[in-house]
Design an enzyme around this catalytic site. Structure first.
Site, short mmCIF file in Angstrom:
data_model
loop_
_atom_site.label_atom_id
_atom_site.label_comp_id
_atom_site.label_asym_id
_atom_site.label_seq_id
_atom_site.Cartn_x
_atom_site.Cartn_y
_atom_site.Cartn_z
CE1 TYR A 1 -0.20 5.56 10.95
CE2 TYR A 1 -0.80 7.39 9.53
CZ TYR A 1 -1.15 6.25 10.23
OH TYR A 1 -2.45 5.81 10.23
NE ARG B 1 -7.70 2.10 2.77
CZ ARG B 1 -7.06 1.85 3.92
NH1 ARG B 1 -7.16 2.68 4.91
NH2 ARG B 1 -6.31 0.79 4.04
NE ARG C 1 -1.92 -8.05 2.15
CZ ARG C 1 -1.16 -8.79 2.94
NH1 ARG C 1 -0.65 -9.90 2.51
NH2 ARG C 1 -0.88 -8.39 4.16
CG ASP D 1 -0.70 2.65 3.13
OD1 ASP D 1 -1.72 1.98 3.34
OD2 ASP D 1 -0.26 3.47 3.95
NE ARG E 1 -9.36 -1.08 5.19
CZ ARG E 1 -9.53 -0.08 6.04
NH1 ARG E 1 -10.64 0.59 6.05
NH2 ARG E 1 -8.60 0.23 6.90
O1 1CP Z 1 -8.02 0.46 0.01
C1 1CP Z 1 -7.80 1.10 -1.03
O2 1CP Z 1 -8.62 1.77 -1.70
C2 1CP Z 1 -6.43 0.97 -1.58
C3 1CP Z 1 -5.51 2.00 -1.39
C4 1CP Z 1 -5.20 2.46 0.03
C5 1CP Z 1 -5.39 3.79 0.50
C6 1CP Z 1 -6.10 4.91 -0.21
C7 1CP Z 1 -4.57 1.72 1.07
C8 1CP Z 1 -4.19 0.28 1.03
N1 1CP Z 1 -4.28 2.59 2.09
C9 1CP Z 1 -4.78 3.84 1.76
C10 1CP Z 1 -4.69 5.08 2.54
C11 1CP Z 1 -4.29 5.04 3.95
N2 1CP Z 1 -3.38 4.23 4.58
C12 1CP Z 1 -4.76 5.98 4.91
C13 1CP Z 1 -5.68 7.15 4.58
C14 1CP Z 1 -7.09 6.74 4.45
C15 1CP Z 1 -7.77 6.32 5.71
O3 1CP Z 1 -7.78 7.13 6.66
O4 1CP Z 1 -8.32 5.20 5.73
C16 1CP Z 1 -4.16 5.67 6.14
C17 1CP Z 1 -4.36 6.39 7.46
C18 1CP Z 1 -3.28 4.56 5.92
C19 1CP Z 1 -2.38 3.92 6.90
C20 1CP Z 1 -2.67 2.48 7.01
N3 1CP Z 1 -2.32 1.53 6.08
C21 1CP Z 1 -3.39 1.84 8.05
C22 1CP Z 1 -4.01 2.54 9.25
C23 1CP Z 1 -3.18 2.39 10.46
C24 1CP Z 1 -3.70 3.18 11.64
O5 1CP Z 1 -3.15 4.25 11.91
O6 1CP Z 1 -4.65 2.70 12.28
C25 1CP Z 1 -3.43 0.48 7.73
C26 1CP Z 1 -4.04 -0.65 8.54
C27 1CP Z 1 -2.78 0.30 6.47
C28 1CP Z 1 -2.63 -0.95 5.69
C29 1CP Z 1 -3.34 -1.01 4.40
N4 1CP Z 1 -3.29 -0.05 3.40
C30 1CP Z 1 -4.04 -0.45 2.32
C31 1CP Z 1 -4.60 -1.74 2.63
C32 1CP Z 1 -5.46 -2.57 1.72
C33 1CP Z 1 -4.15 -2.07 3.94
C34 1CP Z 1 -4.46 -3.34 4.71
C35 1CP Z 1 -3.29 -4.24 4.72
C36 1CP Z 1 -3.38 -5.48 3.85
O7 1CP Z 1 -4.24 -5.68 3.00
O8 1CP Z 1 -2.51 -6.32 4.10
#
Ligand code: 1CP
Length: 349
Positions: free
Chosen positions: A153, A25, A38, A75, A29
C-alpha cells in the site's frame, strides 16, 4: 484443564471439546447494525478513530453471532498513516493514499518506529474500550498488516490485483525495499505490543498479499520481515497468529507464531503435513461457501472440522465477502458450536 476461554485454550495448544470460531472481517461488512452505525457517521475514519464507536463495532458480531473471539475494529492502514502516509477511505472504491513512496529518498521523510506507533493512540483506546465493553465475554484479538502487505500500500497507494509496482521495487530497489520492510516490521512490533498492553489477548498479522510473490521473493523479503515483527513479540506471553494468504508453498518455515492461518485454496491435509498434528491451524472455509444454503454450509463445515482435527480454530480462508447472507454465517457458527471431537468417528480413540 484451565478455565481460560475456549479460544485462548486452543491457542495455547490445549485440547478442547470443539474448535473455537471467529471470522476474519466479522466486524462490519455484513451486519445491518454495522451499516446503521456507519451511516450515522461522517466516514470510516471517524469510526476507526473514535474508541467508543470502534468498540461498538467490535462487539456487534459477539452480540449477534456468538463467536468465540472479537477482533478490534480498525484497519491495517493505520500503520502507513503513522509512518507519514495518510489514507482516505473512498466509498465504493476503497483506500487511497494521496502520497506514496516513489523513490528511496522518500524513505528519509518517514516517521521513526516509536513515533509512528505513538501516533496511533486511538487504536490502543479502541482496544481498551473494546475489552471494557466485552466485559470478559470473549477474548479480544489485536491485529496489524504484515510488513509486505503494508509495503504494497505504501508503494502503490491503493489496492491492486498484481501489486506489480511494489514487486518492481523489490527487483529494482532491493536495498531500499529491505530498509522499508524493516521500518514497517519494527513499527508493527511496537504497535502490537501497545495493543497487548491495552488489553488485546492475542494478535494476528495479516499478510493478505503474500500470494502475489514468487516463493523466491517471498523467502527473500516478506517472510523475514514477518519473522522480524513476530520475534519481537516473543516475550509478551500473548499468542501470535500469522495469516499469509497464498503462501502455502512456504508452510512450516516460520517458527515465531503460535498459530497459522490457512487459506481456502490449501487442503487441510497439506497444511497438516507441513505443520504437523500439534500446531494450531486456523481456517479455512472458502468465503464463497457461505453463498450456499445453510444445509450446504453445515455439510462443508463438518467436513472441514474433521479434516483439520484437533488443534484447530474454525475460521474462513480469507475475510467475509460484503454480500454474504446472515443465515449462512449463522449456520457456520452453529455447526462449529455443535461439533464435538469426541463424536467425530475419525478421532474416537
Ligand atoms: O471487518 C472487520 O473484522 C473489522 C476490522 C478490519 C480488519 C481486520 C477492517 C475494517 N479491515 C481489516 C483488515 C484489512 N484492511 C486487511 C487485511 C485483511 C484482508 O485481507 O481482508 C486489508 C488488506 C485491509 C485494507 C482495506 N481496508 C481494504 C482492501 C483494499 C484492497 O486492497 O482491495 C478495504 C476495502 C478497506 C476498508 C475497510 N476496512 C474495514 C472495513 C469494515 C472496511 C470497509 C469500509 C467501510 O465500512 O466503510
Amino acid at each position: 484443564m484451565s478455565n481460560s476461554p475456549l479460544f485462548l485454550k486452543a491457542l495455547s495448544g490445549e485440547r478442547t471439546e470443539r474448535p473455537p470460531i471467529w471470522m476474519m472481517r466479522q466486524a462490519g461488512r455484513i451486519l445491518p447494525e454495522y451499516r446503521a452505525l456507519r451511516a450515522s457517521l461522517s466516514g470510516f475514519k471517524e469510526l476507526v478513530e473514535t474508541p467508543e464507536l470502534a468498540a461498538e463495532a467490535t462487539c456487534q458480531p459477539i452480540d449477534r453471532l456468538g463467536v468465540d473471539a472479537a477482533i478490534v475494529f480498525s484497519d491495517i492502514l493505520t500503520v502507513p498513516e503513522g509512518l507519514g502516509l495518510p489514507y482516505e477511505m473512498i466509498p465504493g472504491f476503497g483506500p487511497k493514499f494521496p502520497k506514496t513512496i516513489e523513490s528511496p529518498a522518500d524513505l528519509d521523510k518517514l516517521v521513526g518506529p516509536q513515533d509512528a506507533a505513538d501516533s496511533l493512540e486511538y487504536v490502543y483506546g479502541a482496544v481498551a474500550a473494546s475489552v471494557k465493553r466485552l466485559n470478559g465475554r470473549v477474548p479480544l484479538i489485536g491485529f496489524a498488516g504484515a510488513p509486505w502487505t503494508i509495503f504494497c500500500y505504501m508503494i502503490e497507494g491503493q489496492g491492486s490485483k498484481t501489486f506489480s509496482k511494489a514487486r518492481k521495487w523489490l527487483m529494482q530497489e532491493p536495498v531500499a525495499s529491505q530498509r522499508l520492510l524493516n521500518l514497517i516490521a519494527d513499527t508493527t512490533a511496537i504497535y502490537l505490543k501497545a495493543q497487548i498492553a491495552a488489553g488485546a489477548q492475542a494478535v494476528q498479522l495479516f499478510d493478505s498479499w503474500a500470494g502475489v510473490l514468487s516463493p523466491k521473493l517471498y523467502h527473500e523479503f516478506a517472510l523475514p520481515a514477518s519473522r522480524r515483527t513476530l520475534a519481537q513479540l516473543s516475550d509478551e506471553q500473548t499468542p501470535r497468529i500469522l495469516f499469509a494468504k497464498g503462501a502455502s508453498h512456504s508452510m512450516g518455515l516460520v517458527e515465531e507464531a503460535d498459530a497459522y492461518g490457512v487459506d481456502w485454496t490449501t487442503p487441510a491435509a497439506s497444511a497438516r503435513a507441513a505443520y504437523g498434528d500439534l500446531t494450531v491451524l486456523q481456517g479455512n472455509l472458502d468465503p464463497a461457501a457461505l453463498y450456499g444454503t445453510p444445509e450446504n454450509v453445515s455439510t462443508e463445515v463438518n467436513a472441514m472440522l474433521k479434516d483439520f482435527g484437533p488443534h484447530h480454530i474454525a475460521n474462513l480462508g480469507h475475510g467475509l465477502y460484503p454480500d454474504t447472507q446472515l443465515p449462512a454465517v449463522e449456520a457456520f457458527v452453529e455447526t462449529v458450536k455443535a461439533f464435538r471431537y469426541a463424536d467425530a468417528a475419525a478421532f474416537a480413540k
